[in-house]
Design an enzyme around this catalytic site. Structure first.
Site, mmCIF file in Angstrom:
data_model
loop_
_atom_site.group_PDB
_atom_site.id
_atom_site.type_symbol
_atom_site.label_atom_id
_atom_site.label_comp_id
_atom_site.label_asym_id
_atom_site.label_seq_id
_atom_site.Cartn_x
_atom_site.Cartn_y
_atom_site.Cartn_z
ATOM 1 C CG ASP A 37 -1.976 -1.090 1.156
ATOM 2 O OD1 ASP A 37 -2.167 -1.651 0.062
ATOM 3 O OD2 ASP A 37 -2.596 -1.383 2.196
ATOM 4 C CG ASP A 88 7.880 13.250 9.159
ATOM 5 O OD1 ASP A 88 8.801 12.557 9.651
ATOM 6 O OD2 ASP A 88 7.086 13.918 9.841
#
Ligand SMILES: *[C@@H]1O[C@H](CO)[C@@H](O)[C@H](O)[C@H]1NC(C)=O
Length: 400
Positions: free
Chosen positions: A45, A62
């Site tokens: 995913d 991040d």
């Protein structure tokens, strides 16, 4: 009057990978890593999200367990928090990534910036920093260990590959039949120090890891909500063969399950897969979550209910095969929900269709006990027995 207001509506998502990582830690016992199904699911995913992002020229910058959330209604992991994201080649953010998940080149850039050193030219970070971050996340999911200290050590800097090898070799809970080396090699290619050598998201998606049809562990089905609930330990086989009794059970179940939310359909297979289990499709996952919370630990006809979630996609397939004449089932109303991308789940479906049930072959059931305990069950002894049965079904031979 006349005041313009703007608001951002964001999808409400479910548990984060960070929550999942801490869910296995109970009473100081070292955690044992997640199932291969879960790690594979998350890897695929997020790689798909990154492949798209990187193709468009953006760097997330991040990646960390807190920024990956489970979507109960779409049954996939989603990447959130683009607060540090930038366009590649045009890095307008000085300090990127989070401690423990920061690529070596970002580490260097951060410390140079801190020292006030101006860096000229195309020295900015690239999409490769995201691959590093994901590599660490996947390694943490597989090993069940926080690696923040490890990646800071000198040993890691000198030879991270040998540490990865060691983590894979020492994960004793993984069944020897499971080919984990594809995951190991993929993680290693994400953790190369040279960002130019690190694999891209596109390439990573071609890894043989993604063609292995892993099955979800029962613990995964407790931790990751979906709109479908599966109730175990409710119905004796003997009730399935008397048509009148069967109809009565269907009515009772329907009535009971509708107390907790809006039921779209209900299925009690008379044969395997899922013989005697009750599958309840709710209108959405907030209904099914409420039902799971309230039903777990309740007794029904003297039996303790065990409620797990079940992949909607797999349920749809089961429904179809039953309505195609395998056995009788009752649909209360046709569902209009569209099914998730077929290719993505085909492997798992294939595996499921060949299984009498979902084989939880990867992990000792003590983890499962902790998970079910956490989900407010009352009688652990009874659960132990059920789980033991689910874990060691007769004739359980993994099919790879
Ligand atoms: C879920 O479905 C129920 C019943 O259709 C509805 O009342 C509820 O608002 C829905 N919840 C969400 C979050 O969509």
């Amino acid at each position: 009057m006349g005041v313009a207001t703007r608001c951002l509506l964001l999808e409400l998502l479910d548990v984060s990978v960070s929550d999942l990582l801490t869910s296995g830690t109970q009473g100081g016992r070292p955690q044992q890593g997640h199932s291969m199904w879960l790690v594979q699911h998350c890897a695929r995913d997020i790689l798909e999200a990154l492949a798209f992002l990187h193709r468009e020229g953006y760097v997330h910058a991040d990646l960390k367990p807190r920024n990956i959330l489970w979507s109960a209604d779409d049954e996939c992991f989603k990447l959130i928090d683009f607060g540090l994201s930038f366009k590649e080649g045009n890095q307008d953010v000085k300090y990127i990534q989070t401690d423990g998940y920061r690529a070596p080149e970002a580490e260097l850039q951060n410390s140079l910036a801190q020292a006030g050193v101006e860096v000229e030219g195309d020295s900015g970070c690239t999409s490769a920093v995201d691959m590093w971050g994901l590599g660490i996340i996947l390694l943490e999911m597989f090993s069940g260990m926080k690696l923040k200290e490890t990646v800071r050590s000198q040993k890691w800097k000198e030879n991270s590959a040998s540490i990865v090898d060691h983590l894979f070799a020492s994960n004793s809970v993984v069944c020897p039949a499971i080919p984990v080396y594809h995951l190991r090699d993929l993680i290693k290619s994400m953790l190369l120090n040279n960002p130019k050598q690190r694999c891209s998201a596109e390439t990573a998606l071609l890894s043989p890891l993604f063609s292995i049809p892993f099955a979800p562990h029962i613990e995964d089905l407790v931790l990751l909500p979906t709109p479908v609930l599966r109730l175990l330990n409710l119905i004796d086989d003997s009730h399935l063969h008397n048509e009148e009794e069967y109809e009565e059970i269907l009515e009772d179940m329907k009535e009971e399950c509708q107390k907790y939310g809006s039921v779209v359909s209900l299925l009690i297979p008379k044969e395997n897969p899922g013989k005697g289990q009750v599958f309840v499709e709710y209108a959405n996952s907030s209904d099914s979550k409420e039902a799971q919370r309230l039903l777990t630990g309740r007794t029904f006809d003297g039996k303790l209910v065990v409620a797990t979630f079940y992949p909607l996609s797999a349920y749809k397939r089961d429904m179809k095969s039953y309505s195609d004449g395998l056995t009788s089932s009752r649909s209360m109303s046709p569902s209009s929900r569209s099914s998730p991308p077929a290719a993505q789940i085909n492997g798992v479906l294939q595996w499921l269709s060949e299984s009498p049930d979902l084989y939880p072959i990867e992990r000792p059931w003590c983890c499962l006990k902790a998970a079910i305990h956490k989900s407010h069950a009352t009688n652990v002894k009874n659960l132990e027995q059920i789980c033991q049965e689910v874990r060691n079904p007769p004739n359980s031979v993994p099919s790879w």
